[in-house]
Scaffold this active site. Sequence first.
Site, PDB file in Angstrom:
ATOM      1  N   GLU A  68       0.044   0.657 -15.375  1.00 31.99           N
ATOM      2  CA  GLU A  68       0.958   0.923 -14.663  1.00 31.99           C
ATOM      3  C   GLU A  68       0.785   0.511 -12.793  1.00 31.99           C
ATOM      4  OE1 GLU A  68       2.558   4.754 -16.808  1.00 31.99           O
ATOM      5  OE2 GLU A  68       1.417   5.165 -14.907  1.00 31.99           O
ATOM      6  N   TYR A 115      -0.514  10.002   5.807  1.00 34.52           N
ATOM      7  CA  TYR A 115      -2.015   9.722   5.379  1.00 34.52           C
ATOM      8  C   TYR A 115      -3.081   9.456   6.362  1.00 34.52           C
ATOM      9  CZ  TYR A 115       0.595   9.012   0.895  1.00 34.52           C
ATOM     10  OH  TYR A 115       1.288   9.340  -0.342  1.00 34.52           O
ATOM     11  N   GLY A 154       1.324  -0.223  -9.283  1.00 31.10           N
ATOM     12  CA  GLY A 154       2.437  -0.705  -8.217  1.00 31.10           C
ATOM     13  C   GLY A 154       1.738  -1.458  -7.312  1.00 31.10           C
ATOM     14  N   ARG A 155       0.990  -0.806  -6.290  1.00 27.85           N
ATOM     15  CA  ARG A 155       0.449  -0.965  -5.246  1.00 27.85           C
ATOM     16  C   ARG A 155      -0.339  -2.386  -5.091  1.00 27.85           C
ATOM     17  NH1 ARG A 155      -0.971   2.691  -1.241  1.00 27.85           N
ATOM     18  NH2 ARG A 155      -1.095   3.987  -2.903  1.00 27.85           N
ATOM     19  N   ARG A 190       3.326   5.725   5.509  1.00 34.05           N
ATOM     20  CA  ARG A 190       2.019   6.050   5.363  1.00 34.05           C
ATOM     21  C   ARG A 190       1.030   6.222   6.577  1.00 34.05           C
ATOM     22  NH1 ARG A 190      -1.020   2.576   3.235  1.00 34.05           N
ATOM     23  NH2 ARG A 190      -1.932   4.073   1.637  1.00 34.05           N
ATOM     24  N   GLY A 194      -3.019   2.807  -9.506  1.00 31.42           N
ATOM     25  CA  GLY A 194      -4.031   3.376  -8.693  1.00 31.42           C
ATOM     26  C   GLY A 194      -5.088   2.413  -8.039  1.00 31.42           C
ATOM     27  N   CYS A 239      10.966  11.783  16.713  1.00 26.41           N
ATOM     28  CA  CYS A 239      10.482  12.963  17.672  1.00 26.41           C
ATOM     29  C   CYS A 239       9.260  13.780  16.825  1.00 26.41           C
ATOM     30  CB  CYS A 239      11.702  13.894  17.868  1.00 26.41           C
ATOM     31  SG  CYS A 239      13.174  13.061  18.743  1.00 26.41           S
ATOM     32  N   GLU A 240       8.568  12.927  16.424  1.00 28.49           N
ATOM     33  CA  GLU A 240       7.144  13.593  15.920  1.00 28.49           C
ATOM     34  C   GLU A 240       5.811  12.766  16.634  1.00 28.49           C
ATOM     35  OE1 GLU A 240       6.319  15.541  13.747  1.00 28.49           O
ATOM     36  OE2 GLU A 240       8.043  16.342  13.041  1.00 28.49           O
TER      37      GLU A 240
HETATM   38  C1  PLP Z   1       2.405   6.199  -8.627  1.00 22.79           C
HETATM   39  C2  PLP Z   1       2.211   6.106  -9.891  1.00 22.79           C
HETATM   40  C3  PLP Z   1       1.675   4.713 -10.132  1.00 22.79           C
HETATM   41  C4  PLP Z   1       1.286   3.560  -9.135  1.00 22.79           C
HETATM   42  O1  PLP Z   1       0.625   3.849  -8.724  1.00 22.79           O
HETATM   43  P1  PLP Z   1      -0.113   2.610  -7.660  1.00 22.79           P
HETATM   44  O2  PLP Z   1      -1.109   3.288  -6.684  1.00 22.79           O
HETATM   45  O3  PLP Z   1       1.244   1.961  -7.029  1.00 22.79           O
HETATM   46  O4  PLP Z   1      -0.692   1.807  -8.514  1.00 22.79           O
HETATM   47  C5  PLP Z   1       1.541   4.679 -11.711  1.00 22.79           C
HETATM   48  N1  PLP Z   1       1.526   5.614 -12.528  1.00 22.79           N
HETATM   49  C6  PLP Z   1       2.108   7.069 -12.178  1.00 22.79           C
HETATM   50  C7  PLP Z   1       2.543   7.971 -12.996  1.00 22.79           C
HETATM   51  C8  PLP Z   1       2.319   7.177 -10.884  1.00 22.79           C
HETATM   52  O5  PLP Z   1       2.685   8.344 -10.418  1.00 22.79           O
END
Ligand code: PLP
Length: 417
Positions: free
Chosen positions: A272, A314, A274-275, A310, A230, A341-342
């Site tokens: 964890e 969003y 990702g982004r 996205r 996150g 078609c949206e």
């Molecule tokens: C989506 C998710 C992440 C990664 O979120 P990012 O916004 O990409 O950092 C990590 N842990 C869990 C459980 C998630 O669902």
Amino acid sequence: MTEKTFPLSHGALKAAAADFSTPFYLYDERAIRENARRINDAFSVFPGYINHFAVKAMPNPAMLRILREEGFGADCSSLPELLLAEMSGIDGEAIMFTSNDTPSAEYRKARELGAVINLDDFTHIEFLEKTAGLPEILSIRYNPGPLKLGNTIIGNPVEAKYGFTREQTLEGFALLKKRGVKRFALHTMVASNELKTSYHIETGIFLFELAVEIRQKTGISVEFVNLGGGVGIPYRTEDTAVDYRELAAGLKEAFDDIMVPAGLGKTGIHTEWGRAVTGPYGWLVTRAIHRKEIYRKYICVDASMADLMRPAIYGAYHHITVSGKEASPLTEIYDVAGSLCENFDKFAVQRPLPAIEADEESGDLLIVHDAGAHGRAMGFNYNGKLRCAEVLLRADGALALIRRRETTEDLFATLRF
Ligand SMILES: *Cc1c(COP(=O)(O)O)cnc(C)c1O
């Protein structure tokens, strides 16, 4: 302020568009490795730190291998994601299996790989025991409910379907211990695309305080605390990126204040993300193929929200530049639209941009920035749209196709008639 960059010159991009044909995603290996090193370096204040890269953000083994080489593990939430980690050489406790509503086959695969299973619900203790057996180590996903306000994408924790309540977390650890589990971890995930360092430090604080309470009430010392993902990225040029050192230092200060005096100074810290890992180092490249003037001016491109959803779902902002026209004045106001078609299939609405030439062969190449996470991964096939290719700009400067574009044969492969 954040400057938006792109790693290929106009000439190199034109050549790449001719080779791979548009649209395609481009990822920058060197920039991603450097970013991973900055993360590991900042968090080296915590011995044993590991980021389990959220596979869902970019589920491509070519990228997972690169991240494994940088010391990252994987955060998986489904059987295919576990298989992707496995084929990338990530296994054992480098995998965190953070699933929810989990089928037993997925728990069995996670057990087989030796992943750290992160339980989403109290009832899963018994379910896991019955269907796959309880492993030596288990993690519990804590949902702070009313104790923490979520941010806009992730929503309010009280309304979130994930995790254990506070009482269930304490009871859960006690029950796991009774059932013979030997090692424990504590997890939460309360943010999405959050740029404020203080928000992530507060997440650390409430997890550390809970770890202390777990210790007092159950005698269990958790082996590590997983702060989830996150961490945001500066999608807008006026946004400022999270300062990893400041974040890690703030967490370390809270750790020293809360965990060390409670005798939990050996607890590890995991994340964890990702982004934040790949997001800024991936771009969607798409060609302007039509120009349309009705009540507004439209630039119609060969990508659609089936490639990057996205903005449509969003209302998310993605910066757009036009290759070769980076310095041109922004004289036009366009909606940049895809072909679904949206009506919300738009990459930008009323966006100031330079004048754009549209042509199927030679039209301008538009670069949609910050598409390296939750981009191609969220693609879909509605309207019979075929998802685009992924190209890796290798550290040595070569371009490698790491996923080809879909064909109609792929789309029809599951039909039986
Ligand atoms: C989506 C998710 C992440 C990664 O979120 P990012 O916004 O990409 O950092 C990590 N842990 C869990 C459980 C998630 O669902």
